[in-house]
Write a protein that holds these residues in place. Structure first.
Motif, mmCIF file in Angstrom:
data_model
loop_
_atom_site.group_PDB
_atom_site.id
_atom_site.type_symbol
_atom_site.label_atom_id
_atom_site.label_comp_id
_atom_site.label_asym_id
_atom_site.label_seq_id
_atom_site.Cartn_x
_atom_site.Cartn_y
_atom_site.Cartn_z
ATOM 1 N N ASP A 1 0.959 -1.237 0.058
ATOM 2 C CA ASP A 1 0.041 -0.078 0.026
ATOM 3 C C ASP A 1 0.898 1.391 -0.127
ATOM 4 O O ASP A 1 2.026 1.067 0.365
ATOM 5 C CB ASP A 1 -0.857 0.228 1.215
ATOM 6 C CG ASP A 1 -1.936 -1.066 1.124
ATOM 7 O OD1 ASP A 1 -2.410 -1.475 -0.096
ATOM 8 O OD2 ASP A 1 -2.410 -1.459 2.329
ATOM 9 N N LYS B 1 4.584 2.040 8.373
ATOM 10 C CA LYS B 1 3.785 2.875 7.639
ATOM 11 C C LYS B 1 4.016 4.116 7.700
ATOM 12 O O LYS B 1 3.981 4.609 8.766
ATOM 13 C CB LYS B 1 2.541 2.374 7.369
ATOM 14 C CG LYS B 1 1.821 2.949 6.232
ATOM 15 C CD LYS B 1 0.239 2.226 6.038
ATOM 16 C CE LYS B 1 -0.363 2.844 4.791
ATOM 17 N NZ LYS B 1 -1.370 2.226 4.599
ATOM 18 N N GLY C 1 2.765 4.037 1.437
ATOM 19 C CA GLY C 1 3.209 4.506 2.634
ATOM 20 C C GLY C 1 4.150 3.048 3.462
ATOM 21 O O GLY C 1 4.914 3.198 4.419
ATOM 22 N N ARG C 2 3.606 1.994 2.884
ATOM 23 C CA ARG C 2 4.037 0.790 3.512
ATOM 24 C C ARG C 2 5.512 0.540 3.088
ATOM 25 O O ARG C 2 6.093 0.676 2.041
ATOM 26 C CB ARG C 2 3.304 -0.466 2.799
ATOM 27 C CG ARG C 2 3.883 -1.833 3.631
ATOM 28 C CD ARG C 2 3.433 -1.889 5.097
ATOM 29 N NE ARG C 2 2.025 -1.707 5.504
ATOM 30 C CZ ARG C 2 1.693 -1.625 6.566
ATOM 31 N NH1 ARG C 2 2.520 -1.484 7.891
ATOM 32 N NH2 ARG C 2 0.282 -1.402 6.958
#
Length: 548
Positions: free
Chosen positions: A410, A428, A412-413
């Motif tokens: 995802d 994150k 930001g991960r």
């Protein structure tokens, strides 16, 4: 490895690569607003993670000149203290023009490292960066190799597989299987659900040649302004057929102007004419190449259809060609565009009925080809909606890739690679939307957006109460102003009932100091509830209290 955008949407592409105290960034793209984002110009990546690390940024590498990869550059480069930028000549020129649009006379502040040759290599701290050729829908697009002490990242950026007449890819990527291990393939997977056979450039050019040469009147071609190579070919075709070409649309004129300055497009004197001079030539000798094939409201093609274009009005004998694919999310606007064209013109040609466009994105079969050729140790599908990433991952598994070596991230991960291998971490970083609205950057919160959505859906009503604090009562019945909720002259009964309901809120003695917040809250709650009971709608209620 931290994607700040591009893994849950189409656009806003930006990835951070960090090794100890060294950082390189790939792309700084924007995302166009969705239908439920009224008033938003565009969306950019959130760079909160990079605050305080500005000095660690060794370079920002740009894969190509599309806005979903360079559009946020002027804003983000400024916020990060203008780290060096790396790119091919056309890509850098387009960034400079966007920088000038953002703040005039600031392009000179850019620290440019030009990739003059595809074989150029650079060292940025712990990172060794090189490039490889790819096919895409804009010139000077490149794939990027980022070699670190622990892994080699192979990133084609946006890509497609151009094929010959036999359906064989023109580029071979098997050399990438020889890169230092472990290798991590970050592959754009927008076409993971596309099982159609892609048209070749040869087929597209053959069809457009036939259309233009046989057209009884003018030819109006709607396409992306970034399709510089295709536009250059159409200009050459016009010269062959002794026709004139008028370019229209700000980005269209700008991009072709840049390409001419770089020598990428050469037009004979007199071939290109101004759009305002189009009526000086016979209809069957003119071609208009315009922006707006996605149905954008203010773009040239939409203005032509609506009749608001100053120089071009649709004629029955015109031939209109939509030489572009549908960007996900634009299906509805393009349907309206086609309806408008078919009402006014008898010769409308688009990709559903003829191969007049070659996609800049590989399909499902192409993704399988890349995986087989490159044979990466780790696979990270990128640059698409989540379900497309999942489909790309499932495809890889059918080809024998281990599920544990396929990472679906995802925004930001954080993914990490070290001597023990790769993994998705629990960390994150902030990657939420940063909205750009006019000159405002990030000052539009989700609360503001929700208010706009509410006003767009159910309108608003202003309740104005004037209090005489000496007499301790209202000067008169509350006034109402409606915008987007009801037409007050046609709903006099509801207006009067609402006034009386608001008046009840002020039935107590109002002498002395009045607690405005208390009454405003009551107006919002009680009038909102009353109007919902009467209309089943929830307009925004704005209370105004005036004390005299």
């Amino acid at each position: 490895m931290i994607p700040l955008g591009g893994l849950e949407e189409v656009g806003r592409n930006m990835t951070v690569f960090e090794y100890e105290n060294d950082i390189v960034i790939l792309d700084m793209g924007l995302q166009f607003p969705e239908e439920d984002m009224p008033g938003i110009d565009y969306i950019i990546p959130n760079i909160a993670y990079l605050k305080g690390k500005e000095r660690n940024i060794k370079a920002v590498i740009f894969s190509h000149g599309h806005l979903d990869h360079i559009g946020a550059a002027p804003i983000l480069l400024e916020k990060l203290g203008h780290p060096p930028i790396v790119g091919r000549p056309l890509t850098v020129a387009m960034i400079k023009h966007r920088q000038e649009d953002y703040k005039p006379n600031t392009a000179k502040s850019l620290k440019v490292i030009m990739v003059k040759n595809i074989k150029d290599k650079f060292k940025f701290g712990a990172f060794r960066v090189s490039f490889f050729p790819i096919d895409h829908s804009i010139m000077d697009a490149v794939g990027i190799l980022i070699q670190t002490p622990t892994a080699t990242v192979i990133h084609p950026g946006d890509w497609t597989l151009e094929k010959n007449s036999l359906g064989q890819p023109l580029l071979n990527y098997s050399f990438l299987a020889q890169m230092k291990r472990p290798t991590v393939l970050m592959l754009e997977s927008l076409g993971a659900i596309d099982v159609r056979t892609s048209a070749t450039t040869e087929e597209m050019q053959k069809n457009i040649h036939k259309i233009v040469s046989e057209a009884p009147g003018r030819v109006i071609i709607g396409t992306f302004s970034s399709q510089i190579e295709r536009i250059g070919w159409i200009i050459s075709l016009a010269e062959e057929l002794k026709k004139k070409v008028a370019l229209d649309g700000y980005s269209m004129k700008m991009n072709i102007g840049i390409a001419q300055e770089l020598g990428y497009i050469k037009a004979a004197k007199g071939t290109l004419i101004k759009i305002e001079d189009i009526d000086k030539y016979p209809d069957n000798k003119t071609i208009v190449i315009a922006t707006g094939a996605q149905g954008e409201g203010n773009a040239v093609l939409s203005r032509i259809i609506s009749g608001s274009h100053r120089y071009v009005k649709i004629k029955k004998a015109d031939t209109v060609v939509l030489s572009s694919s549908i960007i996900p999310g634009n299906e509805r606007t393009i349907q309206k565009l086609k309806d408008g064209l078919y009402r006014q013109c008898d010769n409308v040609i688009h990709g559903n009925i003829m191969d007049i466009h070659v996609s800049g994105h590989g399909n499902r079969q192409d993704i399988a080809y890349m995986l087989k050729q490159i044979k990466p140790d780790y696979f990270i599908p990128v640059y698409a909606y989540h379900y497309m990433l999942k489909e790309s991952a499932k495809l890889a598994q059918t080809l024998g890739f281990l599920e544990k070596n396929i990472f679906i991230l995802d925004n930001g991960r954080v993914a990490e690679f070290d001597k023990n291998g790769g993994r998705i971490t629990d960390q994150k970083v902030p990657a939420d939307y940063v909205f750009v609205d006019g000159l405002g950057i990030g000052d539009i919160s989700h609360v503001v957006l929700r208010d706009r959505q509410m006003m767009a859906e159910d309108g608003m009503i202003v309740v104005i109460a004037t209090i005489d604090t000496k007499k301790g009562k209202l000067v008169q019945n509350p006034d109402l102003i409606s915008r987007g909720f009801i037409h007050m002259k046609e709903n006099k009964k509801l207006v009067e009932e609402t006034r009386m309901e608001a008046k009840k809120i002020f039935k107590d003695n109002l002498k002395g100091e009045v607690d405005e917040n208390y009454f405003k809250d009551r107006i919002r709650n009680e009038i909102g509830k009353f109007l919902y009971q009467k209309t089943q709608r929830r307009p925004m209620v704005l209370p105004v209290i005036i004390q005299v």
